[in-house]
Design a protein around this motif. Structure first.
Motif, PDB file in Angstrom:
ATOM      1  N   ILE A   1      18.281  58.179   3.636  1.00  0.00           N
ATOM      2  CA  ILE A   1      19.549  57.679   3.566  1.00  0.00           C
ATOM      3  C   ILE A   1      19.875  56.187   3.189  1.00  0.00           C
ATOM      4  CG2 ILE A   1      20.033  58.954   5.936  1.00  0.00           C
ATOM      5  CD1 ILE A   1      19.878  56.325   7.458  1.00  0.00           C
ATOM      6  N   SER A   2      18.734  55.964   2.202  1.00  0.00           N
ATOM      7  CA  SER A   2      18.892  54.576   1.508  1.00  0.00           C
ATOM      8  C   SER A   2      19.552  54.814   0.363  1.00  0.00           C
ATOM      9  CB  SER A   2      17.660  53.861   1.476  1.00  0.00           C
ATOM     10  OG  SER A   2      17.715  52.898   0.614  1.00  0.00           O
ATOM     11  N   TRP A   3      20.868  53.939  -0.024  1.00  0.00           N
ATOM     12  CA  TRP A   3      21.452  53.890  -1.388  1.00  0.00           C
ATOM     13  C   TRP A   3      20.358  53.785  -2.304  1.00  0.00           C
ATOM     14  CZ3 TRP A   3      22.426  50.641  -5.278  1.00  0.00           C
ATOM     15  CH2 TRP A   3      23.423  51.125  -6.211  1.00  0.00           C
TER      16      TRP A   3
ATOM     17  N   TRP B   1      27.176  61.747  -4.636  1.00  0.00           N
ATOM     18  CA  TRP B   1      25.770  61.407  -4.066  1.00  0.00           C
ATOM     19  C   TRP B   1      25.260  59.996  -4.727  1.00  0.00           C
ATOM     20  CZ3 TRP B   1      20.846  65.054  -4.087  1.00  0.00           C
ATOM     21  CH2 TRP B   1      20.084  64.731  -3.160  1.00  0.00           C
ATOM     22  N   ALA B   2      25.420  60.084  -5.727  1.00  0.00           N
ATOM     23  CA  ALA B   2      24.820  58.937  -6.703  1.00  0.00           C
ATOM     24  C   ALA B   2      25.827  57.727  -6.455  1.00  0.00           C
ATOM     25  CB  ALA B   2      24.534  59.024  -8.385  1.00  0.00           C
TER      26      ALA B   2
ATOM     27  N   THR C   1      27.760  56.888  -3.561  1.00  0.00           N
ATOM     28  CA  THR C   1      27.716  56.452  -2.068  1.00  0.00           C
ATOM     29  C   THR C   1      26.340  56.338  -1.683  1.00  0.00           C
ATOM     30  OG1 THR C   1      27.593  58.755  -1.102  1.00  0.00           O
ATOM     31  CG2 THR C   1      30.022  57.745  -1.775  1.00  0.00           C
TER      32      THR C   1
ATOM     33  N   ALA D   1      24.721  58.756  -0.411  1.00  0.00           N
ATOM     34  CA  ALA D   1      24.442  59.407   0.820  1.00  0.00           C
ATOM     35  C   ALA D   1      25.090  60.951   0.762  1.00  0.00           C
ATOM     36  CB  ALA D   1      25.238  58.856   1.801  1.00  0.00           C
ATOM     37  N   CYS D   2      24.317  61.839   1.075  1.00  0.00           N
ATOM     38  CA  CYS D   2      24.719  63.132   1.452  1.00  0.00           C
ATOM     39  C   CYS D   2      25.450  63.253   2.776  1.00  0.00           C
ATOM     40  CB  CYS D   2      23.720  64.157   1.110  1.00  0.00           C
ATOM     41  SG  CYS D   2      22.173  63.854   1.571  1.00  0.00           S
ATOM     42  N   PRO D   3      25.905  64.382   3.055  1.00  0.00           N
ATOM     43  CA  PRO D   3      26.579  64.523   4.651  1.00  0.00           C
ATOM     44  C   PRO D   3      26.007  64.031   5.750  1.00  0.00           C
ATOM     45  CG  PRO D   3      27.360  66.265   3.113  1.00  0.00           C
ATOM     46  CD  PRO D   3      26.240  65.772   2.347  1.00  0.00           C
ATOM     47  N   GLY D   4      24.550  64.540   5.818  1.00  0.00           N
ATOM     48  CA  GLY D   4      23.604  64.207   6.977  1.00  0.00           C
ATOM     49  C   GLY D   4      23.424  62.565   7.109  1.00  0.00           C
TER      50      GLY D   4
ATOM     51  N   LEU E   1      25.527  60.345   5.819  1.00  0.00           N
ATOM     52  CA  LEU E   1      26.606  59.784   5.998  1.00  0.00           C
ATOM     53  C   LEU E   1      26.850  59.487   7.824  1.00  0.00           C
ATOM     54  CD1 LEU E   1      29.276  61.223   3.700  1.00  0.00           C
ATOM     55  CD2 LEU E   1      28.408  58.878   3.796  1.00  0.00           C
TER      56      LEU E   1
END
Lengths: 193, 137
Positions: B23-25, B93-94, B96, B98-101, B103
């Protein structure tokens, strides 16, 4: 024990644990796909009155809503009780690239945990052009894109690929086309705004 | 009670997402720059372990918690939707990181700004639902 699992996990452990989450959901009679929750939340908000796509029994997704509440709780546990002693350890090449783009990479816990670049993602930045594009437009593309593609990383990249679904492979190729174009061509332009 | 199980599996998911650093940007940037094996290792192991699981469930006729044989629905053959929608999601995705999970998981980190991104994602979902019939699938 707590100290042991508080270390950052090796990628192989993480991969197995993601597969375990997928297995548990399948065993409970569901499937692993998080972006469907966006559709369910729109339906709860009444979008089904205006558009057919949202006119379905969102209660069939009640389990997924509990799952995402759990994800929030898990994030709380992971970032406190199980927090890593050090920020995310990136490769030297990434640190160099991001520093050149003007992004501060946290080196100590005092500077951040390394999950989000806090200089870019905050409420003040929402009123700047680059902040608005990254957060508001970026979020819009996640919702619009995942629902059009019929899945995100969990539904297509993990579930779909592991069940040998060709439409999922095509979607994952799309994820990378978009991600590479953004990272290498568009992001430097947005960050310079 | 029925739903409590999903709360627990979701909690495990949030912990896994956090400890894996998926989940790390910064990790997502590292992935799209091909500068570390970390994210490819996570996704690769999850897909291989998942493929073994799918194969084993089909072969053994393993039943779910209700005693029903498990059947896997095929993804619809909507290739245009996969490539166009997938590319738009990849851009987001690139941006933010993050993908939905992830987020949802990041909200649990106390990063309230993520709620703005989730709200935007819901607007994006709504607009997709509104113009769905006009888009290629």
């Amino acid at each position: 024990m707590l100290e042991f699992i508080s270390q950052p996990w090796h990628w192989s452990v993480s991969g197995v644990m993601i597969a375990l989450v997928m297995f548990l959901l399948i065993y409970l009679g569901q499937r692993f796909g998080v972006s469907s929750s966006f559709k369910a939340l729109c339906s709860i908000g009444g979008a089904g009155k205006s558009f057919e796509y949202f006119n379905y029994d969102w209660k069939s997704h009640d389990w997924l809503l509990l799952f995402i509440v759990g994800a929030v709780i898990g994030g709380g546990i992971g970032s406190t009780i199980l927090a890593s002693p050090e920020p995310v350890q990136l490769s030297a090449a990434t640190i160099a690239d991001l520093t050149e783009l003007g992004i501060k990479v946290p080196m100590t816990r005092a500077e951040g945990s390394g999950y989000l670049p806090l200089d870019l993602f905050n409420f003040e930045m929402l009123t700047s052009l680059k902040g608005f594009i990254l957060m508001v437009v970026g979020g819009f593309l996640i919702g619009f894109g995942t629902r059009w593609a019929g899945g995100c990383t969990s539904g297509h990249a993990i579930t779909g690929l592991s069940n040998l679904q060709l439409p999922s492979l095509v979607a994952v190729i799309g994820f990378f086309i978009g991600g590479l174009v953004m990272t290498h061509f568009l992001l430097p332009i947005i960050l310079a705004l | 009670m029925r739903l409590l199980k999903y709360l627990l599996v979701g909690t495990l998911f949030g912990i896994v997402m956090t400890k894996s650093e998926a989940i790390s940007w910064f990790r997502i940037q590292e992935m799209f720059r091909f500068q570390s094996f970390h994210m490819y290792g996570i996704i690769g192991v999850a897909v291989v372990a998942g493929a073994i699981m799918h194969w084993w469930i089909k072969k053994s006729g393993f039943k779910n918690v209700d005693g029903t044989p498990i059947e896997f629905a095929d993804k619809p053959n909507t290739y245009k939707a996969s490539i166009f929608g997938g590319t738009l999601f990849g851009l987001g995705w690139a941006m933010t990181g993050a993908c939905p999970g992830p987020l949802y998981t990041l909200v649990g980190h106390g990063l309230w700004i993520i709620l703005v991104i989730i709200a935007s994602a819901l607007v994006g979902t709504f607009v997709y639902g509104a113009m769905r019939s006009k888009l290629p699938h």
